[in-house]
Design an enzyme around this catalytic site. Structure first.
Site, short mmCIF file in Angstrom:
data_model
loop_
_atom_site.label_atom_id
_atom_site.label_comp_id
_atom_site.label_asym_id
_atom_site.label_seq_id
_atom_site.Cartn_x
_atom_site.Cartn_y
_atom_site.Cartn_z
N GLU A 195 -7.48 -0.06 14.85
CA GLU A 195 -8.15 -1.15 14.20
C GLU A 195 -7.07 -2.06 13.76
O GLU A 195 -6.12 -2.38 13.21
CB GLU A 195 -8.39 -0.59 12.81
CG GLU A 195 -8.01 -1.92 11.53
CD GLU A 195 -8.67 -0.82 9.91
OE1 GLU A 195 -8.72 0.14 10.13
OE2 GLU A 195 -8.74 -1.35 8.86
N ARG B 96 1.33 -1.05 -0.37
CA ARG B 96 -0.27 0.09 0.05
C ARG B 96 0.71 1.35 -0.37
O ARG B 96 1.84 0.91 1.43
CB ARG B 96 -1.00 0.29 1.12
CG ARG B 96 -1.81 -1.40 0.89
CD ARG B 96 -2.56 -1.09 2.24
NE ARG B 96 -3.45 -2.84 2.31
CZ ARG B 96 -4.98 -2.51 3.04
NH1 ARG B 96 -5.35 -2.00 3.92
NH2 ARG B 96 -5.26 -3.98 3.56
N SER C 219 -10.49 -6.20 9.81
CA SER C 219 -12.04 -5.35 9.11
C SER C 219 -12.86 -6.69 8.47
O SER C 219 -12.26 -7.09 7.50
CB SER C 219 -11.79 -4.39 8.75
OG SER C 219 -11.76 -4.34 7.14
N ARG D 128 -0.22 -5.81 12.07
CA ARG D 128 -0.98 -5.08 13.67
C ARG D 128 -1.08 -6.45 15.04
O ARG D 128 -0.91 -6.24 15.41
CB ARG D 128 -2.74 -4.29 13.37
CG ARG D 128 -2.11 -3.27 12.41
CD ARG D 128 -3.18 -2.74 11.83
NE ARG D 128 -2.81 -1.21 11.15
CZ ARG D 128 -3.65 -0.52 10.84
NH1 ARG D 128 -5.12 -0.66 10.92
NH2 ARG D 128 -3.21 0.57 10.05
N ARG E 37 1.91 0.72 10.40
CA ARG E 37 1.14 1.20 8.77
C ARG E 37 2.68 1.00 8.26
O ARG E 37 3.09 2.15 8.19
CB ARG E 37 0.71 2.90 9.10
CG ARG E 37 0.13 3.38 7.66
CD ARG E 37 -0.92 4.03 7.65
NE ARG E 37 -1.13 4.80 8.29
CZ ARG E 37 -2.51 4.64 8.36
NH1 ARG E 37 -3.64 4.25 7.40
NH2 ARG E 37 -3.50 4.79 9.44
#
Length: 415
Positions: A334, A247, A337, A376, A262
């Site tokens: 987060e 990403r 998801s 994460r 991140r």
RNA sequence: GGAGGGGUGGCAGAGUGGUCGAAUGCGCCGGUCUUGAAAACCGGAGUCCGGCGACCCCGGACCGCGGGUUCGAAUCCCGCCCCCUCCGCCA
């Protein structure tokens, strides 16, 4: 992709649902309606001319006479003109239609909604970098590749491999077929999953080869059945994908810059389901339940959040985030998801199933959800498993997959 | 990277530019026959778009994909994709 038939049948209803995502989406709908109207007019006329042509040439054996030829040439000219117009208007309609996001589910909230909190949250402590030391090597990774990259070293590699094995085994038990998909894909799959044109600035491209690096194995998993017609017996079809994810994180400058929260590159085990339309609501809850089961087994305190309509991506009708309590940050962040994309991706990828021998094929529903990540999930394990002296206890469920029982404090034995 | 060959309906496999949506075989579905089954025979069967949101009906499109030539393209031309064989390279 929304169903053009639904849009024609109930434009006001669709406009109202899209309107929850903001005025531009509703305006886009009206453009679609207008283009569709024109397209249908042109198409009707074009097909009339074609029918005339077919009547004239069908059954013919030899060359036409001169006067026949003149008449036929005139027809051909008209057809060419109409065909060009049909193609242009049709393409404009498709592009406009493809730019519309999915209809939000009726119960997707307007504002973030905390559904439940589970486990002992509230602890404070060292963050994952302090606990890991050079086992997460940011400095050297930056020298190699720039910011937002990390070397995972030593025991943390065993931890990641254990996490992946644990997740894949658990999912296989539940009927998910393990898959390692390509992460370098053509534009088609990104368009089909709704990442293009929606999130273009987040995607790495390799222009020299016309390929893109995927931000999640969801892309490869969704495209697994691209342009296929499945039989009802094939459904539900469930896959557990493991891959690296890439990403660009454009627009996130300065955000979450510490540690591996991140990254431009991380690894993930992803759940993906193809189901009959009636089954997608229940499937969504089930995927969430699996995510919660994983948190429970990994002793990660978490809460479940229903994502507001504003924050749904283009393809999701409804989305939950599971947020882990991170003692290093002192708040929920987060972790995973999970989205119900209903028939949005299935339409764009043209994935259908046949309910019965005589029925027409219908589009399936697709859903996706994170199982574990090497960024994460590892952060949550380190920060929640830490002790006063900086050592970390890892959950027993990972031991049989090769994770160390305890991580020594950073700095011990030169780490 | 170099040199060849090939992509037609679920599969196999025909197809001089003019009723070809497409022969034929297998498989599939329904029927006749049979106590039942098999065999045999008869019939049916794809996907998409439009016409009203209909499995009937009408029109149109689809022979890897996209363009082009032509009154007319599965058949001719161009680009792309995929598969196969040989050489080179490579984990």
């Amino acid at each position: 992709m929304l169903d053009i038939r639904l849009i024609r049948r109930d434009p006001d209803g669709v406009r109202a649902m899209l309107g929850r995502r903001g005025p531009p989406a509703a305006a886009g709908l009206d453009k679609v309606l207008e283009l569709d109207g024109r397209w249908r007019e042109v198409t009707a006329e074009l097909e009339k001319v074609r029918a005339q042509q077919n009547r004239a040439s069908r059954g013919r054996k030899g060359a036409p006479t001169e006067e026949e030829r003149a008449h036929l040439a005139e027809l051909a000219g008209r057809r060419r003109k109409l065909a060009d117009e049909e193609a242009a208007v049709g393409a404009a309609r498709e592009a406009q239609l493809a730019s519309l996001p999915n209809l939000p589910a009726a119960d997707a909230p307007d504002h973030e909604q905390v559904i439940r909190e589970v486990g002992e949250a509230g602890a404070r402590g060292r963050d994952h970098l302090e606990l890991a030391g050079e086992r997460i090597d940011m400095a050297r990774a930056a020298r190699l590749s720039g910011s937002r990259f990390a070397y995972l070293r030593g025991e943390l590699v065993a931890l990641e491999l254990a996490l992946v094995s644990y997740a894949v085994a658990k999912l296989a038990d539940k009927g998910f077929e393990p898959v390692i998909p390509p992460v370098l894909v053509r534009e088609r799959a990104l368009y089909g999953t709704g990442f293009l044109p929606d999130t273009e600035q987040q995607i790495y491209g390799l222009p020299a080869d016309d390929l893109y690096l995927t931000g999640t194995s969801e892309v490869g998993l969704a495209a697994l059945h691209q342009e296929e017609i499945l039989s009802a017996g094939d459904l539900p079809a469930r896959y557990a994908g493991f891959s690296s994810c890439f990403r660009r994180e454009a627009g996130a400058a300065g955000k979450d810059t510490r540690g591996i929260f991140r990254l431009h590159q991380f690894d993930k085990v992803e759940m993906f389901s193809f189901v009959e339309p009636d089954a997608s609501l229940a499937e969504h809850e089930w995927l969430l339940a699996i995510q919660e089961e994983i948190c429970h087994e990994l002793s990660i305190p978490y809460r479940v959040v229903a994502i507001p309509v504003d924050d749904l991506g283009a393809s999701a009708a409804k989305k939950y985030d599971v947020e882990a309590w991170l003692p290093g940050q002192g708040r929920y962040r987060e972790l995973t998801s999970c989205s119900n994309t209903t028939d949005y991706q299935a339409r764009r990828l043209d994935i259908r199933y046949r309910e019965s021998a005589e029925g027409r094929p219908l589009h399936v529903h697709t859903l996706n959800g994170t199982a574990v990540t090497n960024s994460r999930t590892i952060i949550a394990l380190l920060e929640n498993g830490q002790h006063e002296n900086g050592s970390v206890t890892l959950p027993p469920v990972l031991h049989r997959y090769g994770a160390p029982e305890v991580l020594a404090p950073a700095g011990a034995d030169g780490k």
